[in-house]
Structures are given as C-alpha cells and as structure tokens.
Design an enzyme around this catalytic site. Structure first.
Site, mmCIF file in Angstrom:
data_model
loop_
_atom_site.group_PDB
_atom_site.id
_atom_site.type_symbol
_atom_site.label_atom_id
_atom_site.label_comp_id
_atom_site.label_asym_id
_atom_site.label_seq_id
_atom_site.Cartn_x
_atom_site.Cartn_y
_atom_site.Cartn_z
ATOM 1 C CG ASP A 263 47.720 55.446 19.221
ATOM 2 O OD1 ASP A 263 46.839 54.820 18.618
ATOM 3 O OD2 ASP A 263 48.740 55.881 18.660
ATOM 4 C CG ASP B 230 46.601 43.465 20.801
ATOM 5 O OD1 ASP B 230 47.089 42.998 19.758
ATOM 6 O OD2 ASP B 230 47.132 44.371 21.440
ATOM 7 C CG ASP C 213 44.657 47.385 26.494
ATOM 8 O OD1 ASP C 213 45.526 46.852 25.795
ATOM 9 O OD2 ASP C 213 44.734 48.559 26.892
#
Length: 345
Positions: free
Chosen positions: A320, A169, A131
């Site tokens: 989130d 991701d 991330d």
C-alpha cells in the site's frame, strides 16, 4: 487518499506492465481451462490455469507477479510457500494500466484474455492530480494528456471483452476536499468523457469508483456520480483496495444504487477476509494493516442481484505504500503476501 488505500502504481510496475503487454502481443500468452502446456495453456514454472468460466469469466494472467513468485519458490524448493502464494496467482486480478504505451498494454492484456476465452479486468488510474500528492501521486500531466492516453487505452481494447474500473478515488477526492476546487470541473469532464469513450466500444463494461463503506455516506457521492456519467456506465465499484466486509459493502452499495437509478456495482474482495484494521494510528490503518486476509475469490455468483461481481481489484501481495516496513506503493511484498494467504481459510 487513494495511496492511503494502496492502489498506487510505481514506475517499476508501470514498466513491467508495458513489457508484459508487449510480450503478450508477441507470444499470445494465455492459459486455457485445462492448462495444456502444449497449447500455451499454463506457465511452465507456476502451472497457472484459468478458473472455470461459469464461476469467474475474468482472465488469469499466467505470468503475473504472483505467478512469477510461485515459479521462483518452486525452483528454490520452497514448495509450501509456493502453494500459499498460488492462492493469489490462480485468481484473476486486475491489470492496472500505466501511463506509458497504453495501447500496447491494453491490446496485450485483452488479446491474451480473448485467446483464453475470458474477459480482461483493467483499472484506469491516471487522472490528473491523482491521490493529492500522497503515496500514489501522479497521473496525466493535464486534461489533454489524459484524453490522449484514454484514446490509446480504447484503441488497445478494441472490440475485445473488457471490464474497466474507472479511476479509483477520483470522485471521492472531490467530495472529501483532497483535490483542490480548481480541478473539479475538469475532472468531471474527464470522467464523463472516459465513460462515453469506453462505452462506445463493443464489449467493454465500465464501473466508476464510488468509495467504500467506511469513508462517509452515499448522500455525499451520488450527485458526483451523476455528474461523472454514471447513467451511461454499467455501474460503480466499491471497496477498492480497502478491507470492509462484503456484507458492509453490499449494504453501502445498495444504498448508493437506490440514489443513482438502480445501477449495479462490483466489490473489491481482495483483502477483506477479516474486515478492516481497527488499531494503531487511525490515519494509517489503511496502509499495509497487519492480520488481514484474502476475501471471497473473484466470481459473478454473488449474494445480491445488484452485485455484478466480486473482484480482486487491488492486487494482493502488493504494498500500500512505505509504511509498516513496506516497499513503495504497488511493489510486490513477499512477506505480506504470505501473511495474507496464511490468514485465509
């Protein structure tokens, strides 16, 4: 940017996953089709049972976060709110495997699922440099630590049935420049090794994450998918923790499938009931957007033969990140969960 799509696991969630996995190992906690409590069929407080296997073969955790919320609301007399949260609790949602005690976690989840005659839905989200330092930053310390962790994951799954969403991701961040160039080769090697390790298991399906309908074009990610081992995987996942409508995700997935040998894919429909949020700061539309709703419930009966399943990969009701009044990424947020369920048909 995955934290920017809300899939993060906080320390609290990681610890709860470890504790739950251990508890499942000890108790064999699961729920049956009929919800017979005398047979360990349902949580005594929430009364959560399995979905019909022909509709959704994935395991419903009878003691998941949403189920615990239902039980607490029932106990406090808030029956209407409890029934709203039940919309989440009664559906199979993914279990995100944390960095600590991976064998105990995956063994607990898969044994409970196996006892219920279902498949465990797992997300592996521990790639190094995860991330890019955003809300869900973290991951394994280095490549060797990741390989050791993955060995534990595989040992815990064993021959039991599991469907794995692999590293949301991780590829997208190689394409969009978020992950520094010096880590690219290692990441490809780790992902390809993870696919091979997981596919060596008897009853495990693996889907490499491949972004969403709004981030870019399939031309940008099909080669990274090839380098990460998509040929050996069962397919890829799209829309994880995002909000794009299912028809948009199908169109994106079919374009990408045509470039990677016709591979099948799965779609995260957990919160896409009203599509993406289009107002406010474009850089934070992904984070706890208001006015969203639950999407299609998990099922293998989909609108296209290339789509293996609609899944709830993102756990509805979990934040989130620390935006728009939300708690840390991955933490349960009751108010937001209620808004999601009330906005759903």
């Amino acid at each position: 940017m995955y934290g920017s799509r809300g899939a993060g696991t906080t320390a609290g969630r990681r610890m709860s996953a470890v504790v739950l996995g251990a508890a499942l190992l000890i108790t064999g906690c699961s729920s049956s089709d009929g919800g017979d409590e005398s047979d360990g069929g349902a949580d005594a407080g929430a009364g959560i049972t399995q979905q019909p296997k022909e509709k959704a073969p994935f395991w419903v955790n009878p003691d998941g976060t949403a189920a615990q919320q239902v039980a607490a609301l029932v106990k406090s007399g808030k029956k209407q709110e409890a029934e709203q949260i039940r919309k989440i609790a009664e559906q199979p949602v993914a279990e995100w495997v944390g960095p600590d005690n991976p064998k105990e976690q995956t063994q607990g989840f898969t044994e409970a699922a196996d006892k219920a005659g279902r498949t465990a839905l797992l997300v592996l989200y521990n790639i190094p440099h995860r991330d890019c330092g955003q809300y869900s930053q973290g991951g394994a310390a280095d490549g060797n630590a990741y390989r050791d962790w993955l060995d534990g994951v595989a040992a815990g799954i064993g021959d039991r049935s599991a469907t794995v969403i692999l590293e949301p991701d991780a590829l997208l961040h190689l394409v969009d420049g978020c992950t520094p160039e010096q880590f690219h080769e290692e990441r490809y090697d780790l992902l390809k090794g993870a696919v091979a390790k997981l596919k060596s298991l008897k009853n495990t399906k693996v889907y490499l994450d491949a972004g969403n309908a709004g981030w870019g074009h399939p031309d940008q990610i099909f080669e990274p998918l090839n380098r990460a081992g998509i040929e050996q995987a069962d397919g890829f996942s799209v829309n994880v923790s995002n909000f794009y409508a299912t028809d948009k995700s199908i169109a994106y997935g079919k374009q990408l499938s045509a470039k990677v040998g016709g591979k099948h894919f799965v779609i995260d429909t957990s919160r896409n009931g009203k599509g993406p949020y289009t107002q406010g700061n474009p850089d934070e539309r992904w984070c706890n957007p208001p006015g969203r709703a639950l999407g299609e419930t998990p099922t293998t009966k989909t609108a296209d033969p290339l789509v293996d399943a609609y899944l709830w990969v993102k756990r509805p009701g979990e934040s989130d990140g620390e935006c728009k009044g939300g708690p840390k990424a991955g933490q349960w947020w009751s108010d937001y969960a209620l808004k999601l369920t009330k906005a759903s048909s």
